[in-house]
Design an enzyme around this catalytic site. Sequence first.
Site, mmCIF file in Angstrom:
data_model
loop_
_atom_site.group_PDB
_atom_site.id
_atom_site.type_symbol
_atom_site.label_atom_id
_atom_site.label_comp_id
_atom_site.label_asym_id
_atom_site.label_seq_id
_atom_site.Cartn_x
_atom_site.Cartn_y
_atom_site.Cartn_z
ATOM 1 C CG HIS A 255 8.669 13.385 1.710
ATOM 2 N ND1 HIS A 255 8.536 12.169 1.067
ATOM 3 C CD2 HIS A 255 9.584 14.073 0.994
ATOM 4 C CE1 HIS A 255 9.352 12.126 0.030
ATOM 5 N NE2 HIS A 255 10.000 13.278 -0.046
ATOM 6 C CE LYS B 100 3.302 1.948 10.892
ATOM 7 N NZ LYS B 100 2.858 2.442 9.612
ATOM 8 N NE ARG B 101 12.385 6.959 13.928
ATOM 9 C CZ ARG B 101 13.391 7.833 13.808
ATOM 10 N NH1 ARG B 101 14.177 7.788 12.744
ATOM 11 N NH2 ARG B 101 13.618 8.713 14.742
ATOM 12 C CE LYS C 74 5.683 7.239 11.450
ATOM 13 N NZ LYS C 74 5.390 7.025 10.008
ATOM 14 C CB THR D 18 6.862 3.345 1.794
ATOM 15 O OG1 THR D 18 7.650 3.751 2.915
ATOM 16 C CG2 THR D 18 6.690 4.514 0.838
ATOM 17 C CE LYS E 297 9.419 -0.520 2.157
ATOM 18 N NZ LYS E 297 10.149 0.245 3.187
#
Length: 820
Positions: A370, A561-562, A567, A669, A673
């Site tokens: 991952h 998100k984290r 990111k 992911t 959504k």
Amino acid sequence: MNKSVNVCNDAITPLGMDEKQVAEDLDRHISLTLGRDEGGESHRYMFHALAHTIRDRLIERWRATRDRYMAEQPRRINYLSLEFLMGRTLSNAVINLDLEEPVRQALNNYACTLEEVAQEELDAGLGNGGLGRLAACFLDSCASLQLPVTGYGIRYEYGMFHQKIDNGHQVECPDHWLRDGNPWEIESPENTVRVKFFGHADYYADHAGRQRARWTDTQDVLAVPYDVPVPGYRNETVNTLRLWKSEATDEFNLDEFNAGSYTEAVAAKNLAEQITMVLYPNDASESGKELRLRQQYFLASASLQDVLNRWVKHNGDDFDRFAEKNCFQLNDTHPSVAVAELMRLLMDDYLLGWDEAWDITSSTMAYTNHTLLPEALEKWSVALFAELLPRLLGIIYEINARFLVQVAERWPGDVARQQRLSIIEEGDHPQLRMAYLALVGSYSVNGVAALHTQLLKEGLFLDFYELWPEKFNNKTNGVTPRRWLVQANPGLTGLVSEVIGELCITDLDDIARLRPFADDEAFCARWREVKQVNKKRLVDLVQQECGVQFDPSMLFDVQVKRIHEYKRQLLNVLHVIHLYDRVVRGDVEGLQPRCVLIGGKAAPGYTMAKTIIKLINNVAAVINKDPRLRPWLRVAFLPNYRVTSMEVICPGTDLSEQVSTAGKEASGTGNMKFMMNGAPTIGTLDGANIEIREAVGEENFFLFGLQAHEVVAARQHYDPDAAIASDKDFSRVMQLLESGHFNLFEPGIFDPIVASIRSEHDPWMIAADFRGYIDTQQAVSQAYRDTEAWTRMSIYNTAASGHFSSDRTIREYSEEIWRL
Ligand code: 26Q
């Protein structure tokens, strides 16, 4: 098994699924299970009574499913994961059992709604983020596709920490989620197993002169299983998630007690019970923590023993067909010590020879990777292993020795390659490379999006790919449409079903039939109405949790998100500061009013991520209190982002932010959504964004930024100062940041952020993508103002989201890896 019990049970009429039966059971559980007088019950008690009512019906189907698997003897898949981020269970179970109407009516008698009662449930937050939530979506899909898949995990006493925001700073609070009891778990003490630690390995020759090993003088811990039912979607199947709790053994305490040291005995008990006390809240590997290694081995050993016990119960010690009938899917390297543990159990406990044991192990283990971040690849110190798991270390050395012979045969004399590929990294402090153990021990290795798999093959695992190309495969992630569409967005689900006629939720490609309705004006108007209702729900959440008033007529721009540098929540903040700057300068021509929502947890030890949270909060505070900004821009940081918040967030979002540095996000992911719920993406060509854009069409995706290969090339001559100096907007944004405009009474706190943006070695290359991001955000603003066109884009996103159902993903696992 007592036969008469079975016979008796078969004769019992199944519990009714109508309103009358549900209402009766609800009454009975209130008065008898909970011991409450009827009338005026608190929502808390209503939750527990309803949970028991649902649970009874799950248990019936659970037992029938077990009987069916027993009779049919299919290949059993065991999904080993240190994380299962399940969130709440009640609404999901009600939907999957098709009990919504009867439950609503029964609750009516108590003058409460399903929503109110569901609110009482605490999230099962047994995971960090994407990897843990993926495991939960997969379980839902496996049950919905009636596949014999069992989840194996840890029953953490404390899940993911609860995040509070204090003066803009993240504060971590304990998540004691089991406080009120967990109605969804059933303890199964008869399936308790022992897990060994410490001691030493003894080698001896057996009566036939075969070399054998014994692991002795160990300190044992009990693993007690707690089973959680996993219902499929309206198909009578209920699979199992088995979570292990650690407990002290009795004789261990007794020994100490007899020696007169009562307090040491109690202390030893604590040590055993510590193993499953708390989830590690890092979503990238935190190096070297002994307790984490204990958790990993505890899960691997208990789960393998459980599977072997069941096998031996039905097949004796004949393992000929074991590999044909069993498979272990390793969720990242976290449970990868299972490779060595299965070897140990087969050889030491069941007396198989090395080759036999290896054939079984290497044809039952499959590994999912991952992450592409090299620093996140797990390593364990050999010294620690030698102390904690001495027998396992012996086995890993042997696996490695035999593996390196293969490498030498394939590349004779290539010593550098042998060192590169070795499971043991040599040096002053030798380390075990867990990914390599997983690669060597597995028959399948998969990435989680097309780009990710390609980069694994070309980069991180190139040597292994050259050795075993046939092992590598891609399984692009997905998310379950039961939770992320039916449950989270009943309005949209209802509207879709109304126009296309019953949507097939277990074959979501079916949702493509929605596409033509984008040309139907009346339908588009109703699509917008649904979005408005969902935006109002989100407005309420933001008001409650952040005290910020969002306006549903504005564009809702969301990144949850984290918090991680790769990111690039920072890029988002820079855009927010740019918009602030424009409004203050009066440059509002073509500006689209926006509400920007950011949420996510930072690992407690990740200082930079915590500083980014502080920056978001400080920028939000300056903007929200300035009346000039009110018509144009509002910003909120949502505390304690979790599964349950996403259920309100994704239906109410207009724009999904997926802006990681290309080549860094394995898949993502959350992006799926949002897409499913009709939000277009602004994003880079990273992870599953690439496939999302292909599915929806480039004109319905807001693309910007360097591509993965360009990121690599651009590093050579990366000059952020030049990028800032040559861009007026960027200069002004940096000027605001560097002048301390957002930290007037907190001098210097954002210096590390400024320094990272200006660093030539910034691995995330914020400055390289600034201009592209700002321009693309302006394109978003323009597109949003064309309401009709935007609505079409939204519909196209939902219509193209079928590919990102985890049912599709699981069908691929099932056919290509599990061979069910
Ligand atoms: C390891 C060792 C010690 C402590 C913690 C950890 C640890 C824990 C969790 C390391 C990594 C994780 C989680 C990783 C993760 O969530 N990865 C995400 O997986 C998603 C599902 O495949 C992808 O969509 C995301 O792109 C990826 O970041």
